[in-house]
Design a protein around this motif. Structure first.
Motif, PDB file in Angstrom:
ATOM      1  N   THR A 115       0.739  -1.210  -0.065  1.00  0.00           N
ATOM      2  CA  THR A 115       0.079  -0.015   0.067  1.00  0.00           C
ATOM      3  C   THR A 115       0.996   1.247   0.021  1.00  0.00           C
ATOM      4  O   THR A 115       0.649   2.302  -0.602  1.00  0.00           O
ATOM      5  CB  THR A 115      -1.059  -0.062   1.036  1.00  0.00           C
ATOM      6  N   GLN A 116       1.997   1.386   0.668  1.00  0.00           N
ATOM      7  CA  GLN A 116       2.696   2.507   0.921  1.00  0.00           C
ATOM      8  C   GLN A 116       3.402   2.378  -0.388  1.00  0.00           C
ATOM      9  O   GLN A 116       3.614   3.812  -0.915  1.00  0.00           O
ATOM     10  CB  GLN A 116       3.909   2.285   1.925  1.00  0.00           C
ATOM     11  N   ASN A 119       1.273   3.950  -2.879  1.00  0.00           N
ATOM     12  CA  ASN A 119       0.948   5.439  -2.795  1.00  0.00           C
ATOM     13  C   ASN A 119       1.854   6.431  -3.193  1.00  0.00           C
ATOM     14  O   ASN A 119       1.969   7.461  -3.874  1.00  0.00           O
ATOM     15  CB  ASN A 119       0.734   5.741  -1.312  1.00  0.00           C
ATOM     16  N   GLU A 122       2.273   6.644  -7.114  1.00  0.00           N
ATOM     17  CA  GLU A 122       1.230   7.274  -7.607  1.00  0.00           C
ATOM     18  C   GLU A 122       1.569   8.898  -7.566  1.00  0.00           C
ATOM     19  O   GLU A 122       1.366   9.643  -8.690  1.00  0.00           O
ATOM     20  CB  GLU A 122      -0.111   7.233  -6.913  1.00  0.00           C
ATOM     21  N   ARG A 123       2.202   9.414  -6.373  1.00  0.00           N
ATOM     22  CA  ARG A 123       2.682  10.742  -6.096  1.00  0.00           C
ATOM     23  C   ARG A 123       3.893  10.986  -7.314  1.00  0.00           C
ATOM     24  O   ARG A 123       3.762  12.091  -7.816  1.00  0.00           O
ATOM     25  CB  ARG A 123       3.372  10.967  -4.820  1.00  0.00           C
TER      26      ARG A 123
END
Length: 360
Positions: A115-116, A119, A122-123
């Protein structure tokens, strides 16, 4: 004196007459000896096969644990009937449950890292599109996401294996059947693959026989066998040869033959002693009455009648098998020949005979 001479002459004449009568009698041939005969014919002669064996399940399976451990419970009893999926035995599962919880935790940690990483990817993707980050940072975020995804996949596989290990601590029946052999009891430490029980499935019965090699060669492939209980011949079933062992028994030098039974009665239980009977044609055979057999030169022989001269001659023959009424001849006779069947004890070669019932 003349009287004495006349008596001597009369005596000599009497002796001469008697000698003439004996010579005349010797010139008369003896009367033909009456006999009975039969004409040789070739016919199909079935060969009987009789063997003793026992009943087994058509399909037997040995059940065992896939892992080692201490046997916690054993619900198996000899002769019990089981259903598909029924629990048979259990191992202590504390270690496997701990491994399962560890795999669950490892999967949760890997999913958090994934999950990390997603994220962060995506950033970096957004910032690269706006020109606020470098291509190197974006590629590092991509690699991190792929690595954490692989870690999650590995953790899921380890969790699945841990579930399997827990399931392997339970032994269940694969198919309905009957317990015919039991293994270790509860409390024993067992090894992976060690037989816990043998189950005879309910889908068929076989009769097992030990058969010599020469009879296997003589029997046809689709031979029908009648199988009956030794203690109750009225309980019987029919079957055909289903399987012949590829290798002989090293002790008895016989081959195991499995006869698949069709609709065996309930009284024909597993392990019951049975008798199998079958008949196979051995080709055209010559059979004669047992009374026709005699001996010449210490070998079996028969008297042959020459129909043209009405005389007999003796001939040796090879006997395949015999009983009190009949003899099967393998060599020495041909179809159409006439064999004496009664009166053989008083014959000699070249003797004239008369067939009983014919004119003298």
């Amino acid at each position: 004196m003349p009287t004495l001479r006349m008596m001597v002459v009369a005596g000599a004449a009497a002796l001469l007459l008697a000698a003439c009568e004996r010579d005349a009698a010797s010139d008369i041939a003896p009367a033909p000896r009456p006999v009975r005969t039969t004409t040789i014919e070739k016919r199909e002669s079935p060969t009987p096969f009789v063997f003793t064996g026992h009943i087994e399940a058509e399909d037997e399976m040995s059940v065992a644990f896939r892992i080692s451990g201490r046997l916690l419970a054993n619900n198996i009893r000899l002769g019990d009937r089981v259903e598909a999926g029924q629990l048979l035995a259990q191992l202590e599962s504390q270690n496997e449950l701990n491994a399962l919880r560890q795999a669950q935790a490892a999967l949760a940690a890997a999913q958090g890292q994934l999950t990390q990483a997603r994220n962060h990817f995506e950033r970096q993707q957004t910032l690269l599109a706006q020109g606020w980050t470098t291509r190197a940072n974006f590629e590092a975020a991509t690699q991190a996401q792929q690595t954490t995804q692989s870690q999650v996949d590995a953790a899921e596989a380890q969790l699945s294996a841990a579930h399997d290990q827990v399931n392997f601590t339970e032994l269940r029946a694969d198919a309905p059947g009957k317990i015919i052999e039991t293994g270790p009891a509860a409390g024993e430490v067992i090894q992976a693959g060690q037989t816990i029980a043998r189950i005879a499935r309910q889908d068929g019965r076989d009769a097992i026989f030990e058969v010599p090699a020469q009879l296997i060669r003589a029997a046809p492939a689709n031979l029908q066998v009648t199988v009956s209980l030794t203690d109750d011949p009225a309980v019987s079933a029919h079957g055909r040869i289903r399987q012949v062992a590829a290798q002989a028994n090293p002790v008895t030098r016989t081959f195991e033959v499995r006869v698949g039974l069709t609709d065996p009665p309930a009284a024909m239980r597993l392990g019951a002693t049975v008798v199998g009977r079958a008949e196979a044609s051995a080709g055209p055979m010559i059979d004669i009455p047992a009374t026709a057999l005699t001996r010449m030169n210490r070998q079996p022989a028969v008297w042959i009648l020459d129909p043209s001269t009405k005389t007999v001659s003796v001939r040796n023959v090879d006997v395949l098998r015999f009983d009190q009424a009949q003899v099967i001849i393998s060599q020495g006779l041909d179809a159409g020949e006439i064999v004496v069947t009664a009166g053989v004890q008083a014959l000699h070669p070249g003797q004239k005979v008369r067939i009983l019932g014919s004119e003298p």
